[in-house]
Design an enzyme around this catalytic site. Structure first.
Site, PDB file in Angstrom:
ATOM      1  N   GLU A  45      -4.912  -2.534  12.942  1.00  0.00           N
ATOM      2  CA  GLU A  45      -4.670  -3.400  11.781  1.00  0.00           C
ATOM      3  C   GLU A  45      -5.641  -4.572  11.770  1.00  0.00           C
ATOM      4  O   GLU A  45      -6.140  -4.985  10.726  1.00  0.00           O
ATOM      5  CB  GLU A  45      -3.223  -3.900  11.764  1.00  0.00           C
ATOM      6  CG  GLU A  45      -2.161  -2.794  11.819  1.00  0.00           C
ATOM      7  CD  GLU A  45      -2.349  -1.673  10.819  1.00  0.00           C
ATOM      8  OE1 GLU A  45      -2.908  -1.904   9.736  1.00  0.00           O
ATOM      9  OE2 GLU A  45      -1.934  -0.530  11.124  1.00  0.00           O
TER      10      GLU A  45
ATOM     11  N   GLU B 148       0.838  -1.190   0.000  1.00  0.00           N
ATOM     12  CA  GLU B 148       0.000   0.000   0.000  1.00  0.00           C
ATOM     13  C   GLU B 148       0.879   1.248   0.000  1.00  0.00           C
ATOM     14  O   GLU B 148       1.846   1.303   0.763  1.00  0.00           O
ATOM     15  CB  GLU B 148      -0.902   0.031   1.240  1.00  0.00           C
ATOM     16  CG  GLU B 148      -1.907   1.170   1.177  1.00  0.00           C
ATOM     17  CD  GLU B 148      -2.849   1.221   2.374  1.00  0.00           C
ATOM     18  OE1 GLU B 148      -2.724   0.398   3.293  1.00  0.00           O
ATOM     19  OE2 GLU B 148      -3.718   2.097   2.365  1.00  0.00           O
TER      20      GLU B 148
ATOM     21  N   GLU C 210      -2.101  -3.808   7.133  1.00  0.00           N
ATOM     22  CA  GLU C 210      -3.173  -4.781   7.370  1.00  0.00           C
ATOM     23  C   GLU C 210      -3.302  -5.883   6.316  1.00  0.00           C
ATOM     24  O   GLU C 210      -4.398  -6.413   6.119  1.00  0.00           O
ATOM     25  CB  GLU C 210      -4.499  -4.018   7.467  1.00  0.00           C
ATOM     26  CG  GLU C 210      -5.009  -3.401   6.138  1.00  0.00           C
ATOM     27  CD  GLU C 210      -4.642  -1.941   5.933  1.00  0.00           C
ATOM     28  OE1 GLU C 210      -3.646  -1.479   6.522  1.00  0.00           O
ATOM     29  OE2 GLU C 210      -5.345  -1.261   5.160  1.00  0.00           O
ATOM     30  N   ASN C 211      -2.234  -6.252   5.605  1.00  0.00           N
ATOM     31  CA  ASN C 211      -2.305  -7.316   4.592  1.00  0.00           C
ATOM     32  C   ASN C 211      -3.172  -8.476   5.086  1.00  0.00           C
ATOM     33  O   ASN C 211      -3.067  -8.878   6.243  1.00  0.00           O
ATOM     34  CB  ASN C 211      -0.918  -7.866   4.310  1.00  0.00           C
ATOM     35  CG  ASN C 211       0.114  -6.783   4.228  1.00  0.00           C
ATOM     36  OD1 ASN C 211       0.020  -5.900   3.399  1.00  0.00           O
ATOM     37  ND2 ASN C 211       1.087  -6.810   5.132  1.00  0.00           N
TER      38      ASN C 211
HETATM   39  N1  ARG Z   1      -2.896   0.983   5.795  1.00  0.00           N
HETATM   40  C1  ARG Z   1      -1.834   1.194   6.743  1.00  0.00           C
HETATM   41  C2  ARG Z   1      -2.535   1.563   8.046  1.00  0.00           C
HETATM   42  O1  ARG Z   1      -2.919   2.608   8.323  1.00  0.00           O
HETATM   43  C3  ARG Z   1      -0.856   2.251   6.371  1.00  0.00           C
HETATM   44  C4  ARG Z   1      -0.188   2.106   5.030  1.00  0.00           C
HETATM   45  C5  ARG Z   1       0.617   3.296   4.750  1.00  0.00           C
HETATM   46  N2  ARG Z   1       1.238   3.269   3.448  1.00  0.00           N
HETATM   47  C6  ARG Z   1       1.803   4.340   2.899  1.00  0.00           C
HETATM   48  N3  ARG Z   1       2.360   4.235   1.730  1.00  0.00           N
HETATM   49  N4  ARG Z   1       1.780   5.484   3.455  1.00  0.00           N
HETATM   50  O2  ARG Z   1      -2.901   0.792   8.797  1.00  0.00           O
HETATM   51 ZN    ZN Z   2      -5.064   1.939   8.804  1.00  0.00          ZN
END
Ligand code: ARG
Ligand code: ZN
Length: 971
Positions: free
Chosen positions: A378, A201, A344-345
């Site tokens: 997560e 992500e 959170e994969n």
């Molecule tokens: N989804 C993740 C979280 O908040 C954060 C991922 C952040 N990635 C990034 N490229 N800024 O739980």
């Molecule tokens: Zn998040």
């Protein structure tokens, strides 16, 4: 938030067969050619360049940097993506099979994608454009088993485009080579501590292989991972383990299958030498879920708190939202090189080790609560993010705002709700309000971005959570739950938008919530003014309420937003009065939520028996700046002593202190001749109303220590910057210091008594999660912090002794921190001893780095520069960079040094880090005052601008840093 891009490695054979026109039409290409054709391109590109880019062109004209070279780079100015341009993809990917052959030099990724048409009934199948990166080595591409001819595909730095595709569905096979060991951007597949791991992500998957890297492409995945068995005994993927076994030459493999369709940003892989801790959770329907946490062997005895937190989170989500975990295995892997907090994969969360590993001797109470909150965050994403995901990245707050709201609620239920609310509001106010007033201000659902990574912001996360909270405040707990239920019923397995969420809330409650759209589209913090007037003969209290949202970049006109304003009225004895709102039948209890929807509005309370004191914005019912007209210091002190709403009680004290700091600052600013202390004393110094109120709070028997500690804390400097025009940050720092010293001197006996009363008894064992213990530590250490401001040798000696004898990290770090801002001999000793004790623990060393980098001793910059050479610091490790650079940014004395040396240091560091890790570099600039330079005095603003111009002129600057710097230069 951050470019590897500029690492040149393993370039694939060039497949460029573009005409000149194609190049101009494709803004993602880098153009470094010269000559007449290049000039023409330059012209055309600058005509289409985004605003920020044009500014850089202007800025460059005023610098003496080699102009031609620079323009060549500017031509390739990154182009923003717009939310309004959203279009579904012409193809979807139903199934993905990935085969990873991991090696030390070059790793191979084979993908087999089952593609399905999504282009309707077009007679010729359109081109398929896959995302990629220029450092991917393309080995082969085939469609339905036959290798593609040259004419059927073309490759640019960022895309692989395939034409002449068959009608209907087809299988696409791609083989690429990548070099994870050279990947310092920590996006995609990389190595940390010798292990392979991933971070996809937002758009990292395209660094692994060519793919439709966007969240609305949801596929089922199987993943085969093969690596050397000795070096990488653990092989993890998403979902369930189907098969594992030996491969040739001492290698082994594992085959994983994830039954739930997901976007590629949720893909993960880990291969390494890791220890494991295992537990089981029985779900509400009676299934056993195996829980595993993996770390390096040396850390595995410090994961019990994370495991406990995970089980609590799983239970809480079942009880609160009826949400159960959907697989039989849940893995968490801790890695020490990670750009963000955690990810959170699906079923394979990857964490920054600092958010998993905890022990009393190495972690503070704050560390413990962060581990608890992020593990929960997560985990909660499994439903809010994974099962229901985002249609496009503009909708990020759909999953992040909602998941932050959920983790806040969880932490409130596990600990003290009022203290959690106060902490969250403080963070919002010091950091998000600043962002919302700066050059990067954006709505919680942004309209455009150059690099999505720059939009993982406090606005999207924390303000986004506040907007979710508005629904809960308005609809009540049950109404909110109904909305959540409908959201999952409608959208499970889909990629949706913020509007879908709002509609679910509205439909489930039969309410029109369309006006809430304004909160998603507008940046800036609303300013709310309330003027109360009491009519004794009519026994009414009239509240005139008005709202105004200041202009933000690109948004000069704003509409009013719906603001739930929770209010209460206090009688002279401090009790809550019963409320009767005119136009509503019956009583409304003692807290009434008024819905302010217009630019100005009036509300009348009737049957108000005596002149009340207004308690407004209870529980911080909306993310706004509130001003109550005519409120006196006496009223504030009264609210601080009596309000039944703990947030408002705390807030009354903060308002009192903010007003005092502002008044003293203005006085000091005006007559510069005499000594600062004399000027401040002449302006009234710290009045007794304030010190008495703080004293009363400090010695309160009824309140818990954590609340008191928050109550006697001075508002952060960041809360005042922006409200005082052209601020001199050094003067503000000195005014703050004066107030702390005055309070400490006046309240010294009480402070010392508090320290004694809250001392932990010898032999007490530290119990993680024990609120009472943590509250005692918080209050004692806050009191010690005040005492340390006295610059009294006895206090310094006491602090050194405490640093030596502490039995937990909370107390130890508080003692060392108390010494860090004064130039006493104990400071040096304490830091040296701390280093000797903890040099082998990299997580504790982060604290040691942070303490020194953030110190306010004058002339500290040279020490910070030395720290960069210290073995405890590594510029390739994001945590170390954050500890050093972000802490330095908080040192008013050194970052804002009048000679500009602090600014130059940050300018140099951003450029250095950008060549290694663009997300980290971007985070440093975006956290700096450079994004709010217009708030500072003209001399400082000019010096900041010079650093920004210098950064923007850099050859090969990442898009990440470019976006922030160009926007800041524009403001
Ligand atoms: N989804 C993740 C979280 O908040 C954060 C991922 C952040 N990635 C990034 N490229 N800024 O739980
Ligand atoms: Zn998040």
């Amino acid at each position: 938030m951050q470019s590897t891009a500029r690492l040149t490695r393993g370039c694939a054979p060039l497949l460029l067969r573009h005409t000149y026109c194609c190049i101009v039409a494709r803004p993602d290409r880098h153009l470094f050619s010269s000559g007449a054709a290049a000039q023409l391109r330059r012209k055309q590109q600058s005509q289409q360049a985004p605003k920020g880019f044009q500014h850089v062109l202007r800025a460059s004209a005023t610098t003496t940097a080699p102009v031609l070279e620079k323009q060549e780079i500017e031509m390739a100015a990154p182009q923003p993506k717009y939310r309004k341009d959203y279009k579904p993809t012409p193809y979807l990917i139903e199934h993905v099979h990935l085969d990873f052959l991991l090696n030390e030099d070059k790793s191979t990724v084979k993908s087999k994608l089952h593609m399905t048409p999504n282009y309707g009934d077009a007679s010729t199948p359109p081109k398929l454009e896959l995302d990629g990166r220029k450092d991917i080595d393309l080995v082969s591409v085939s469609v339905n088993g036959s290798a593609l001819a040259d004419k059927d595909y073309e490759r640019t730095d960022k895309k692989l485009s395939i034409s002449n595709l068959p009608k209907g569905s087809f299988d696409l096979e791609i083989t690429v080579g990548i070099k994870p060991q050279e990947n310092t951007s920590l996006e995609g597949l990389y190595k940390s501590g010798g292990n392979f791991c991933t971070q996809c992500e937002a758009e990292g998957f395209r660094g692994i292989t060519y793919f439709l890297d966007r969240p609305d492409v949801m596929s089922k995945y199987t993943t085969r991972i093969e690596a050397d068995a000795k070096s990488y005994p653990v092989l993890l993927g998403n979902g369930n383990l189907l098969e594992q076994g030996c491969a040739s030459e001492g290698r082994h493999y594992a085959l994983w299958e994830d039954p739930f369709p997901k976007p590629c940003y949720l893909f993960a892989l880990v291969a390494g030498d890791l220890a494991l801790s295992e537990d089981v959770f029985k779900t509400m329907s009676g299934r056993d879920v195996t829980l595993r946490i993996y770390t390096e062997a040396k850390d595995i005895d410090r994961v019990s708190w994370a495991m406990e937190s995970l089980k609590q989170a799983m239970k809480w989500d079942e009880e609160t939202f009826g949400l159960e975990y959907d697989l039989d295995l849940f893995n968490i892997v801790a890695v020490s090189d990670f750009n963000m907090g955690a990810m959170e994969n699906k079923s394979l969360n990857i964490f920054n080790s600092r958010l998993v590993i905890a022990s009393p001797s190495t972690s503070t109470d704050l560390d413990y609560s962060r581990v608890e909150g992020v593990v929960a965050h997560e985990y909660f994403h499994n439903w809010t993010g994974n099962r229901v995901t985002c249609r496009d990245w503009f909708q990020l707050t759909l999953k992040e705002g909602l998941t932050v709201f959920r983790d806040q609620e969880f932490s409130s239920d596990m600990n003290s709700r009022p203290v959690k609310r106060i902490d969250d509001v403080s963070r919002l106010r010091t950091a998000q309000f600043t962002e919302d007033a700066g050059s990067m201000a954006h709505p919680i659902r942004p309209d455009s971005y150059i690099k999505m990574d720059n939009f993982y912001t406090l606005t999207v996360y924390e303000k986004g959570a506040e907007i979710v909270r508005l629904y809960r405040t308005l609809l009540g707990k049950d109404g909110f739950r109904k909305g959540m239920d409908l959201y999952f019923k409608r959208h499970d397995g889909q990629a949706v938008t913020c509007d879908d969420f709002r509609n679910a809330m509205a439909d489930a409650n039969d309410k029109d919530l369309s006006s809430f759209a304004a909160w998603y589209g507008q940046a800036g913090t609303p300013q709310v003014k309330v003027s109360p007037s009491y009519d004794a003969s009519a026994r009414t209290l009239t509240l005139k309420v008005s709202q105004n949202i200041p202009a933000t970049p690109g948004q000069s006109q704003k509409e009013p937003v719906p603001i739930p304003l929770a209010v209460g009225l206090l009688a002279a004895d401090g009790s809550d009065m019963p409320l009767h709102l005119q136009g509503e039948a019956g009583e409304s209890g003692t807290t009434k939520v008024l819905l302010v929807e217009k630019a100005s509005q009036e509300f009348v309370f009737t049957e108000v028996a005596e002149k009340p004191v207004l308690s407004a914005l209870r529980d911080f019912s909306a993310p706004v700046k509130l001003q109550v007209e005519g409120q006196t210091d006496e009223e504030l002190a009264f609210l601080l002593g009596h309000d039944s709403d703990p947030f408002c009680r705390w807030e009354a004290g903060q308002t009192l202190l903010r007003a005092l700091l502002t008044k003293l600052y203005n006085a000091a600013k005006q007559q510069k001749e005499s000594k600062l202390e004399d000027r401040l004393a002449a302006a009234g110094g710290v009045p007794e109303t304030v010190s008495d109120a703080m004293g009363a709070l400090l010695t309160s028997k009824e309140l818990d220590g954590m609340f008191i500690a928050a109550g006697i804390s001075l508002p952060a400097a960041a809360e005042l910057i922006g409200s005082i025009p052209n601020i001199d940050p050094l003067l503000l720092h000195n005014v703050r210091k004066y107030v702390v010293q005055q309070l400490a001197a006046r309240l010294r006996p009480q402070l010392e008594a508090v320290v004694k009363q809250n001392e932990s008894a010898a032999g007490d064992t530290f119990v993680p999660g024990d609120f009472d213990q943590a509250a005692k530590r918080a209050l004692k250490n806050k009191a010690l912090g005040y005492l340390s401001a006295l610059d009294d040798p006895r206090v310094s000696a006491d602090l050194l002794e405490r640093a030596r004898s502490a039995t937990n990290m909370t107390d130890q770090i508080a003692a060392v921190a108390g010494l860090c801002d004064s130039d006493c001999p104990e400071r040096k000793t304490a830091l040296e001893e701390f280093y000797k004790q903890w040099k082998d623990d990299s997580l504790v060393m982060l604290k040691w780095i942070g303490l020194q980098a953030g110190a306010n001793v004058p002339g500290n910059l040279k020490n910070v520069e030395k720290l960069m050479e210290h073995p405890a610091f590594s510029i390739t490790n994001p945590n170390a960079c954050y500890s050093l650079f972000l802490s330095f940014l908080r040192s008013s004395v050194n970052f804002h040094a009048a000679d500009g040396s602090g600014y130059k240091f940050i300018g140099d560091s951003v450029l250095k880090v950008d060549k290694i890790n663009r997300q980290v570099a971007a985070r440093i600039v975006s956290s700096s005052a450079f994004t709010a330079l217009k708030d500072y005095d003209p001399e400082r603003a000019q010096m900041m601008r010079e650093q920004l111009s210098r950064i923007s002129a850099e050859n090969g600057l990442s898009e990440n840093v470019f976006e922030i710097v160009s926007k800041s230069l524009e403001s």
